[in-house]
Motif scaffolding. Structure first.
Motif, mmCIF file in Angstrom:
data_model
loop_
_atom_site.group_PDB
_atom_site.id
_atom_site.type_symbol
_atom_site.label_atom_id
_atom_site.label_comp_id
_atom_site.label_asym_id
_atom_site.label_seq_id
_atom_site.Cartn_x
_atom_site.Cartn_y
_atom_site.Cartn_z
ATOM 1 N N LEU A 157 -2.026 -3.021 -13.955
ATOM 2 C CA LEU A 157 -1.987 -2.787 -12.519
ATOM 3 C C LEU A 157 -3.436 -2.774 -12.058
ATOM 4 N N PHE A 158 -3.746 -3.572 -11.053
ATOM 5 C CA PHE A 158 -5.099 -3.591 -10.504
ATOM 6 C C PHE A 158 -5.137 -2.665 -9.300
ATOM 7 N N LEU A 159 -6.010 -1.684 -9.355
ATOM 8 C CA LEU A 159 -6.203 -0.768 -8.245
ATOM 9 C C LEU A 159 -7.298 -1.382 -7.378
ATOM 10 N N ASP A 160 -6.890 -2.013 -6.309
ATOM 11 C CA ASP A 160 -7.797 -2.768 -5.449
ATOM 12 C C ASP A 160 -8.643 -1.860 -4.577
ATOM 13 N N THR A 162 -2.671 -1.637 -4.448
ATOM 14 C CA THR A 162 -2.602 -2.098 -5.829
ATOM 15 C C THR A 162 -2.005 -3.491 -5.894
ATOM 16 N N ALA A 163 -2.181 -4.120 -7.041
ATOM 17 C CA ALA A 163 -1.587 -5.430 -7.295
ATOM 18 C C ALA A 163 -1.142 -5.476 -8.750
ATOM 19 N N VAL A 164 0.054 -5.978 -8.976
ATOM 20 C CA VAL A 164 0.561 -6.133 -10.341
ATOM 21 C C VAL A 164 -0.011 -7.419 -10.910
ATOM 22 N N ARG A 193 3.136 3.728 -10.356
ATOM 23 C CA ARG A 193 3.377 2.315 -10.015
ATOM 24 C C ARG A 193 3.224 1.429 -11.245
ATOM 25 N N ALA A 194 2.194 1.688 -12.045
ATOM 26 C CA ALA A 194 1.969 0.878 -13.247
ATOM 27 C C ALA A 194 3.152 0.997 -14.205
ATOM 28 N N MET A 251 0.824 -1.208 0.000
ATOM 29 C CA MET A 251 0.000 0.000 0.000
ATOM 30 C C MET A 251 0.855 1.254 0.000
ATOM 31 N N LEU A 252 0.300 2.287 -0.577
ATOM 32 C CA LEU A 252 0.869 3.619 -0.478
ATOM 33 C C LEU A 252 -0.012 4.366 0.517
ATOM 34 N N LEU A 253 0.607 4.921 1.546
ATOM 35 C CA LEU A 253 -0.135 5.583 2.613
ATOM 36 C C LEU A 253 0.107 7.082 2.578
#
Length: 153
Positions: free
Chosen positions: A76-79, A69-71, A103-104, A54-56
């Motif tokens: 890139l999936f923005l959860d 997010t998840a690669v 990130r992507a 996570m980015l906080l």
């Protein structure tokens, strides 16, 4: 407070409780509208935090935003994205969404995918303003979801 006064850092061990509190607070208004708790309200964030997923966004000692997010192979999936109520409308959400694009690109991906609940009408208007296109709607895991994607330049 302006979104520029907020520092963005990667999550780490021990951040899960603060993330869960932020998610509970920011998603609470949707519970009555949806008739149930949005899925992000029931996630165990500690393992994700410990893994740095996570980015906080911190304002002093207060967590005011988060991005999970998840690669995936093609995108890139923005959860989950959450912004504290007092920070909504300050540009913090857009700043986090821009961070997702970074990130992507860093992962060599040119596409971001996400979904939101069909009853979260604010999101249905917000994501297209950021260049996301609706790519589908369906019931998924018991939720009426709207799927979006953005092709990066």
């Amino acid at each position: 407070m302006a979104a520029d006064d907020v520092r963005l850092v990667s999550s780490g061990p021990g951040d899960g409780a603060a993330v869960l509190a932020l998610v509970q607070e920011s998603f609470a208004p949707y519970v009555e509208r949806m008739g149930k708790r949005p899925a992000p309200m029931d996630v165990d964030y500690e393992p994700l935090a410990a893994a740095g997923r996570m980015l906080l966004a911190w304002s002093g000692t207060r967590l005011v935003g988060m991005l999970l997010t998840a690669v995936r192979p093609a995108a890139l999936f923005l959860d989950t994205i959450a912004v504290a109520p007092e920070m909504q409308g300050t540009g913090l959400g857009a700043r986090l969404m821009s961070a997702a694009e970074v990130r992507a690109r860093s992962a060599g991906l040119a596409r971001i995918e996400l979904y939101t609940n069909a009853l979260m009408t604010e999101n249905l208007a917000y994501y297209p303003r950021l260049g996301y296109e609706e790519v589908g709607r369906r019931v998924d895991e018991g939720f009426d979801r709207v799927f979006f994607a953005k092709q990066l330049d």
